[in-house]
Design a protein around this motif. Structure first.
Motif, PDB file in Angstrom:
ATOM      1  N   GLY A 135       9.294   3.644  -6.421  1.00 30.11           N
ATOM      2  CA  GLY A 135       8.145   4.510  -6.661  1.00 30.11           C
ATOM      3  C   GLY A 135       8.207   5.191  -8.012  1.00 30.11           C
ATOM      4  O   GLY A 135       7.207   5.250  -8.736  1.00 30.11           O
ATOM      5  N   THR A 177       3.710  -4.088  -9.032  1.00 37.83           N
ATOM      6  CA  THR A 177       4.454  -4.322  -7.798  1.00 37.83           C
ATOM      7  C   THR A 177       5.023  -5.740  -7.737  1.00 37.83           C
ATOM      8  O   THR A 177       6.015  -5.978  -7.040  1.00 37.83           O
ATOM      9  N   THR A 217       2.385   1.575  -3.480  1.00 36.39           N
ATOM     10  CA  THR A 217       1.361   1.900  -4.471  1.00 36.39           C
ATOM     11  C   THR A 217       0.910   3.347  -4.351  1.00 36.39           C
ATOM     12  O   THR A 217       0.771   4.053  -5.355  1.00 36.39           O
ATOM     13  N   VAL A 218       0.671   3.797  -3.128  1.00 33.50           N
ATOM     14  CA  VAL A 218       0.238   5.181  -2.911  1.00 33.50           C
ATOM     15  C   VAL A 218       1.323   6.160  -3.351  1.00 33.50           C
ATOM     16  O   VAL A 218       1.046   7.158  -4.024  1.00 33.50           O
ATOM     17  N   PHE A 219       2.563   5.867  -2.992  1.00 30.36           N
ATOM     18  CA  PHE A 219       3.659   6.764  -3.376  1.00 30.36           C
ATOM     19  C   PHE A 219       3.810   6.810  -4.898  1.00 30.36           C
ATOM     20  O   PHE A 219       3.965   7.894  -5.483  1.00 30.36           O
ATOM     21  N   LEU A 232       0.835  -1.200   0.000  1.00 31.50           N
ATOM     22  CA  LEU A 232       0.000   0.000   0.000  1.00 31.50           C
ATOM     23  C   LEU A 232       0.871   1.253   0.000  1.00 31.50           C
ATOM     24  O   LEU A 232       0.595   2.207  -0.740  1.00 31.50           O
ATOM     25  N   GLU A 233       1.908   1.238   0.798  1.00 29.25           N
ATOM     26  CA  GLU A 233       2.827   2.375   0.868  1.00 29.25           C
ATOM     27  C   GLU A 233       3.464   2.645  -0.492  1.00 29.25           C
ATOM     28  O   GLU A 233       3.506   3.788  -0.961  1.00 29.25           O
ATOM     29  N   THR A 292       1.514   6.201  -7.100  1.00 32.14           N
ATOM     30  CA  THR A 292       0.344   6.886  -7.650  1.00 32.14           C
ATOM     31  C   THR A 292       0.496   8.397  -7.523  1.00 32.14           C
ATOM     32  O   THR A 292       0.158   9.152  -8.450  1.00 32.14           O
ATOM     33  N   ILE A 293       0.975   8.851  -6.377  1.00 27.40           N
ATOM     34  CA  ILE A 293       1.207  10.284  -6.174  1.00 27.40           C
ATOM     35  C   ILE A 293       2.242  10.804  -7.168  1.00 27.40           C
ATOM     36  O   ILE A 293       2.072  11.869  -7.776  1.00 27.40           O
ATOM     37  N   VAL A 322     -11.971   0.700  -6.190  1.00 27.89           N
ATOM     38  CA  VAL A 322     -11.392   1.861  -6.877  1.00 27.89           C
ATOM     39  C   VAL A 322     -12.284   2.276  -8.037  1.00 27.89           C
ATOM     40  O   VAL A 322     -12.578   3.475  -8.223  1.00 27.89           O
ATOM     41  N   PHE A 365      -4.010   2.827 -11.630  1.00 26.35           N
ATOM     42  CA  PHE A 365      -3.893   2.290 -10.282  1.00 26.35           C
ATOM     43  C   PHE A 365      -3.775   0.769 -10.341  1.00 26.35           C
ATOM     44  O   PHE A 365      -2.979   0.164  -9.627  1.00 26.35           O
TER      45      PHE A 365
END
Length: 319
Positions: free
Chosen positions: A185, A254, A102-104, A99-100, A106-107, A296, A247
């Motif tokens: 990332g 990953t 993926t979120v990074f 999750l960490e 995505t940002i 999502v 996403f």
């Protein structure tokens, strides 16, 4: 709210049911016997293999196994891995890491793609337009795992400024966690940024030709206000559409990236589980990823309405 509930009942829940059945069946098509893999290749037909099959319920009919698995999920029992570890412990350990990342990613993808896309549109034919096009071409043409190796060689080996593997939880040391996140990332987010850039640029160019934009300019509004307040928001609708697929692409990416950077997430756990024919872990991780995808996509539909009130939901105006 009624729209969300309708989607949950008519689409999300039936889709998850079908997905769970397909996942459960597909896992059993993986070559090899998990009981034999756990006991050793010479254990075919031995008491060890037979006892493990009985312990894991593999000697039951297919639909009885499926029913036990689904019932266990609703009861909070995700099963036991081949190594005797509770599956929820494996997921609880790997999910925060994935999750960490993926979120990074995505940002990174959304942020850079949006910024460069807007710059390219408002400077059409200028430096930023050509620079953004070249940068997007690089990210689209180079697979994420190749980009990951490239970043490793440059920043971890040659320059020795970034760690080459592993993870530091962001809750323990934010600075060190960020250093570990940068290479995987950007490797994951690069291709997403390129796609967001192209969609943002084209959408902005189309929006800037609309009559209401020319009217705002004729009223003497400053260009930054026209761009940010009147042009950017409606331009985000097609960008949001592609973000849902991006996403999903990041989550799928990953699997390889986590192996390249030895990132202890779900992708790496899934790869190990496939190697060991660990049905319980494969089923839960795959089902979790599918569930995330579905939620999502649901949130993307809801976000459409927030970005453009003209969109009608279920035949009724959203406003």
């Amino acid at each position: 709210m009624s729209y969300v509930l309708t989607r949950l009942v008519t689409q999300l829940i039936p889709t998850l049911f079908i997905a769970s059945l397909l996942i459960f069946g597909a896992v059993r098509l993986i070559p090899g016997d998990p009981a034999v893999a756990a006991c050793g290749e010479n254990s075919v037909g031995t008491d060890c293999a037979e006892n493990l099959r009985a312990k894991w319920g593999l000697d039951k009919p297919f639909f009885e196994q499926y029913g036990d698995w689904v019932t266990g999920i609703f009861e909070g029992d995700f099963g036991i891995s081949n190594k005797g570890i509770e599956v929820w412990e494996v997921v609880a350990s790997a999910f925060p890491a994935s999750l960490e990342l993926t979120v990074f990613a995505t940002i990174v993808g959304f942020g850079l793609g949006l910024i460069f896309g807007v710059l390219a549109a408002i400077n059409r034919g200028g430096f930023w337009d050509y620079f953004a096009g070249a940068w997007a071409g690089w990210n689209i043409g180079v697979p994420s795992f190749i980009a990951g190796f490239f970043y490793l060689i440059i920043f971890a080996v040659a320059l020795d400024v970034l760690p080459s593997f592993g993870r530091t939880p962001i809750t323990e040391d934010f600075g060190d966690a960020l250093l570990h996140l940068l290479m995987p990332g950007f490797a994951l987010g690069g291709i997403v940024a390129a796609q967001i850039l192209r969609f943002t640029r084209q959408s902005m160019l189309d929006t800037l030709t609309e009559d209401y934009i020319r009217t705002a300019q004729a009223k003497g509004l400053r260009r930054p206000i026209v761009i940010l307040r009147h042009a950017l928001k409606p331009s985000l609708i097609p960008v949001v559409t592609i973000m849902a697929f991006n996403f999903a692409e990041i989550l799928g990416g990953t699997l390889i990236i986590e192996s390249v950077f030895t990132w202890p997430g779900m992708g790496r756990a899934l790869a190990v589980a496939v190697r060991d024919r660990d049905y319980a872990i494969i089923q839960i991780i795959t089902m979790l990823i599918v569930t995330i995808f579905m939620f999502v996509y649901l949130m993307i539909d809801v976000l459409y309405v927030a970005l453009d009130p003209r969109i009608r939901v279920g035949g009724r105006a959203s406003d």
